[in-house]
Design a protein around this motif. Structure first.
Motif, PDB file in Angstrom:
ATOM      1  N   VAL A 134       0.740  -1.316   0.077  1.00  8.57           N
ATOM      2  CA  VAL A 134      -0.329   0.031  -0.002  1.00  8.57           C
ATOM      3  C   VAL A 134       0.855   0.775   0.038  1.00  8.57           C
ATOM      4  N   ILE A 135       1.210   2.172  -0.890  1.00  8.82           N
ATOM      5  CA  ILE A 135       1.443   3.381  -0.783  1.00  8.82           C
ATOM      6  C   ILE A 135       0.634   4.562  -0.882  1.00  8.82           C
ATOM      7  N   GLU A 136       1.725   5.685  -0.226  1.00  9.23           N
ATOM      8  CA  GLU A 136       0.701   6.699   0.006  1.00  9.23           C
ATOM      9  C   GLU A 136       0.838   7.735  -0.323  1.00  9.23           C
ATOM     10  N   GLY A 137       0.395   8.928  -0.687  1.00 10.23           N
ATOM     11  CA  GLY A 137       0.119  10.163  -1.696  1.00 10.23           C
ATOM     12  C   GLY A 137       0.213   9.547  -2.987  1.00 10.23           C
ATOM     13  N   ASN A 138       0.641  10.508  -3.757  1.00  9.12           N
ATOM     14  CA  ASN A 138       0.305  10.314  -5.281  1.00  9.12           C
ATOM     15  C   ASN A 138       1.447   9.764  -6.096  1.00  9.12           C
ATOM     16  N   ASP A 139       0.840   8.962  -6.477  1.00  9.14           N
ATOM     17  CA  ASP A 139       1.855   7.934  -6.784  1.00  9.14           C
ATOM     18  C   ASP A 139       1.670   8.082  -9.008  1.00  9.14           C
ATOM     19  N   PHE A 140       3.326   7.771  -9.414  1.00  4.36           N
ATOM     20  CA  PHE A 140       3.071   7.691 -10.649  1.00  4.36           C
ATOM     21  C   PHE A 140       4.096   6.739 -11.973  1.00  4.36           C
ATOM     22  N   LEU A 141       3.817   6.847 -13.074  1.00  3.03           N
ATOM     23  CA  LEU A 141       4.423   5.585 -14.160  1.00  3.03           C
ATOM     24  C   LEU A 141       5.908   6.321 -13.647  1.00  3.03           C
TER      25      LEU A 141
END
Length: 206
Positions: A134-141
């Motif tokens: 589980v990641i927090e904040g915004n994710d990007f490619l």
């Protein structure tokens, strides 16, 4: 069983296995990520198709696509259906004249074929729940060092994750592992985070 739709959100050099790559799949409209260790050849095949590059000669996965199209076989879906001792199992869902056919495949090969057919990628909820991060904040490619991946990758078999404790982490306490897990997530090192999480789960289960 409930299926979860995935997309490719990361492809980079493995931080834990020399000569291997980390493919990160993410659930659509969600914060869970599924890191998978793949071989260099498969990483190259995926990167080349994502970047829409044209190799001088067809790669194995390009040959598979040409062969399938020549016989009117469409790949509609890739399903990652099981996880055993750190090894993911996948199958290609095919359509031939209205008939549904399932073909067993290595996950790395299945993903390389999926990007060529624009096929959707799914896994089951229980796999994402047990192996996802589980990641927090915004994710990007992030497709790190893409040129290096496409130019330098060589043929190799898929590298399987070794079950059990993570080398170098056995002596750490649960608290230390939790701190390293938080740091790995903050740095978006999803593959490393997955291994730390597995070590924490192993200890909690023992």
């Amino acid at each position: 069983m409930k299926k979860v739709k995935l997309d490719i959100v990361g492809l980079s050099y493995s931080q834990t296995q020399s000569g291997a790559y980390a493919l990160v799949l993410g659930e659509i409209n969600g914060r869970r990520r599924l890191p998978i260790i793949i071989g260099a050849f498969e990483a190259q095949a995926i990167a080349i198709e994502i970047e829409k590059m044209s190799p001088t000669r067809p790669l194995t996965h390009d040959l598979f696509k040409s062969f399938a199209q020549a016989y009117q076989v469409e790949i509609t879906e890739v399903l990652i259906y099981n996880l055993v001792e750190g090894v993911f199992f996948a199958k290609l869902m095919c359509n031939k004249d209205g008939e549904q056919i399932e073909i067993d495949a290595r996950t790395s090969d299945a993903i390389a074929i999926a990007v060529r057919f624009n096929a959707v990628i799914y896994t089951y909820e229980f796999i994402l729940a047990s192996a996802g991060i589980v990641i927090e904040g915004n994710d990007f490619l992030f497709l790190e060092n893409m040129e290096s991946i496409t130019n330098n990758a060589s043929n190799s078999e898929e590298i399987k994750s070794e079950p059990g404790s993570i080398s170098g982490f056995q002596s750490l306490s649960i608290e230390d592992l939790q701190q390293k897990l938080e740091k790995a997530l903050a740095e978006e090192a999803y593959e490393k985070a997955a291994r730390i999480r597995d070590e924490i789960n192993r200890r909690n289960a023992s």
